[in-house]
Design a protein around this motif. Sequence first.
Motif, PDB file in Angstrom:
ATOM      1  N   ILE A   1      13.754 -46.464 -24.175  1.00  0.00           N
ATOM      2  CA  ILE A   1      15.050 -47.041 -23.603  1.00  0.00           C
ATOM      3  C   ILE A   1      15.305 -46.132 -22.250  1.00  0.00           C
ATOM      4  CG2 ILE A   1      17.438 -47.007 -24.085  1.00  0.00           C
ATOM      5  CD1 ILE A   1      17.077 -47.296 -26.955  1.00  0.00           C
ATOM      6  N   GLU A   2      15.668 -46.941 -21.357  1.00  0.00           N
ATOM      7  CA  GLU A   2      15.967 -46.604 -19.921  1.00  0.00           C
ATOM      8  C   GLU A   2      17.476 -46.101 -20.004  1.00  0.00           C
ATOM      9  OE1 GLU A   2      15.160 -48.316 -15.511  1.00  0.00           O
ATOM     10  OE2 GLU A   2      15.667 -49.709 -17.071  1.00  0.00           O
ATOM     11  N   GLY A   3      17.704 -45.077 -19.054  1.00  0.00           N
ATOM     12  CA  GLY A   3      19.059 -44.471 -19.295  1.00  0.00           C
ATOM     13  C   GLY A   3      19.079 -43.487 -18.204  1.00  0.00           C
ATOM     14  N   SER A   4      20.266 -42.815 -18.372  1.00  0.00           N
ATOM     15  CA  SER A   4      20.542 -41.680 -17.241  1.00  0.00           C
ATOM     16  C   SER A   4      19.389 -40.697 -17.029  1.00  0.00           C
ATOM     17  CB  SER A   4      21.832 -40.921 -17.615  1.00  0.00           C
ATOM     18  OG  SER A   4      21.792 -40.391 -18.907  1.00  0.00           O
TER      19      SER A   4
ATOM     20  N   HIS B   1      12.273 -28.782 -17.727  1.00  0.00           N
ATOM     21  CA  HIS B   1      12.202 -30.152 -18.556  1.00  0.00           C
ATOM     22  C   HIS B   1      13.441 -30.031 -19.623  1.00  0.00           C
ATOM     23  CE1 HIS B   1       9.542 -27.899 -21.193  1.00  0.00           C
ATOM     24  NE2 HIS B   1       9.474 -28.554 -22.049  1.00  0.00           N
ATOM     25  N   ARG B   2      13.481 -28.921 -20.185  1.00  0.00           N
ATOM     26  CA  ARG B   2      14.687 -28.660 -21.246  1.00  0.00           C
ATOM     27  C   ARG B   2      15.659 -28.769 -20.552  1.00  0.00           C
ATOM     28  NH1 ARG B   2      13.972 -28.142 -26.567  1.00  0.00           N
ATOM     29  NH2 ARG B   2      12.259 -28.650 -27.234  1.00  0.00           N
ATOM     30  N   MET B   3      15.909 -27.688 -19.497  1.00  0.00           N
ATOM     31  CA  MET B   3      17.273 -27.697 -18.991  1.00  0.00           C
ATOM     32  C   MET B   3      17.601 -29.081 -18.274  1.00  0.00           C
ATOM     33  SD  MET B   3      16.908 -24.332 -16.906  1.00  0.00           S
ATOM     34  CE  MET B   3      16.029 -22.882 -17.612  1.00  0.00           C
ATOM     35  N   TYR B   4      16.851 -29.817 -17.935  1.00  0.00           N
ATOM     36  CA  TYR B   4      17.058 -31.054 -17.413  1.00  0.00           C
ATOM     37  C   TYR B   4      17.606 -32.079 -18.625  1.00  0.00           C
ATOM     38  CZ  TYR B   4      16.202 -35.961 -15.791  1.00  0.00           C
ATOM     39  OH  TYR B   4      16.214 -37.292 -15.617  1.00  0.00           O
ATOM     40  N   LEU B   5      17.032 -31.766 -19.763  1.00  0.00           N
ATOM     41  CA  LEU B   5      17.685 -32.620 -20.915  1.00  0.00           C
ATOM     42  C   LEU B   5      18.958 -32.164 -21.442  1.00  0.00           C
ATOM     43  CD1 LEU B   5      14.414 -33.596 -22.700  1.00  0.00           C
ATOM     44  CD2 LEU B   5      15.935 -35.177 -21.145  1.00  0.00           C
TER      45      LEU B   5
ATOM     46  N   ASP C   1      15.972 -40.266 -26.922  1.00  0.00           N
ATOM     47  CA  ASP C   1      17.369 -39.699 -27.741  1.00  0.00           C
ATOM     48  C   ASP C   1      18.526 -39.325 -26.941  1.00  0.00           C
ATOM     49  OD1 ASP C   1      16.019 -40.113 -30.178  1.00  0.00           O
ATOM     50  OD2 ASP C   1      15.528 -38.009 -30.506  1.00  0.00           O
ATOM     51  N   LYS C   2      18.141 -38.683 -25.654  1.00  0.00           N
ATOM     52  CA  LYS C   2      19.219 -38.540 -24.876  1.00  0.00           C
ATOM     53  C   LYS C   2      19.763 -39.678 -24.155  1.00  0.00           C
ATOM     54  CE  LYS C   2      21.236 -34.922 -22.905  1.00  0.00           C
ATOM     55  NZ  LYS C   2      22.130 -33.940 -23.803  1.00  0.00           N
ATOM     56  N   ASN C   3      18.841 -40.594 -23.961  1.00  0.00           N
ATOM     57  CA  ASN C   3      19.324 -41.879 -23.371  1.00  0.00           C
ATOM     58  C   ASN C   3      20.333 -42.762 -24.286  1.00  0.00           C
ATOM     59  OD1 ASN C   3      18.108 -41.283 -20.707  1.00  0.00           O
ATOM     60  ND2 ASN C   3      16.440 -42.419 -21.014  1.00  0.00           N
ATOM     61  N   THR C   4      20.217 -42.500 -25.485  1.00  0.00           N
ATOM     62  CA  THR C   4      20.635 -43.570 -26.472  1.00  0.00           C
ATOM     63  C   THR C   4      21.977 -42.885 -26.800  1.00  0.00           C
ATOM     64  OG1 THR C   4      19.459 -42.631 -28.394  1.00  0.00           O
ATOM     65  CG2 THR C   4      18.673 -44.554 -27.415  1.00  0.00           C
ATOM     66  N   GLU C   5      22.329 -41.360 -26.483  1.00  0.00           N
ATOM     67  CA  GLU C   5      23.217 -40.664 -26.819  1.00  0.00           C
ATOM     68  C   GLU C   5      24.645 -41.447 -26.488  1.00  0.00           C
ATOM     69  OE1 GLU C   5      23.422 -36.905 -25.498  1.00  0.00           O
ATOM     70  OE2 GLU C   5      22.161 -36.306 -27.242  1.00  0.00           O
TER      71      GLU C   5
END
Length: 134
Positions: free
Chosen positions: A68-71, A90-94, A127-131
């Motif tokens: 899923i595309e997102g922010s 990469h973890r900090m980015y998320l 998961d981050k994009n679907t939050e």
Amino acid sequence: MDSVNDTHNKYVAYVLWLFGFMGVHRFYLGRPISGTIYFFTLGLFLVGWIVDLFLIPGMEREADRRFIEGSHSYTLAWVLLTFLGIFGLHRMYLGKYITGVLYLLTGGLFLFGVIYDYWTLNQQVNDKNTEMFY
């Protein structure tokens, strides 16, 4: 024909393909099992690596359909993991600042965390994009 959902970049996949004998492009395109096989066999003894030169466009379209595309950008997360994974950027980015700092202090949890993230980063970004929908 380009997909409506543009989560993964074909050109980035080709750049990662240069390291493909280690399976990086396959992990990026959502294929962790074959990525692991490539890692341990040097891209199926370089034969699979060369064949992938022609398979990347199809794998990229499939990744675009699966995720899923997102922010948050899959491509940016993967570039950070591939080239700076032991620093946890990469973890900090998320938004996972605690584990990001932990990675920074422990060399990516002694590389085991980096390996784990190769297996799970697409799902973490997904998961981050679907939050935002929940």
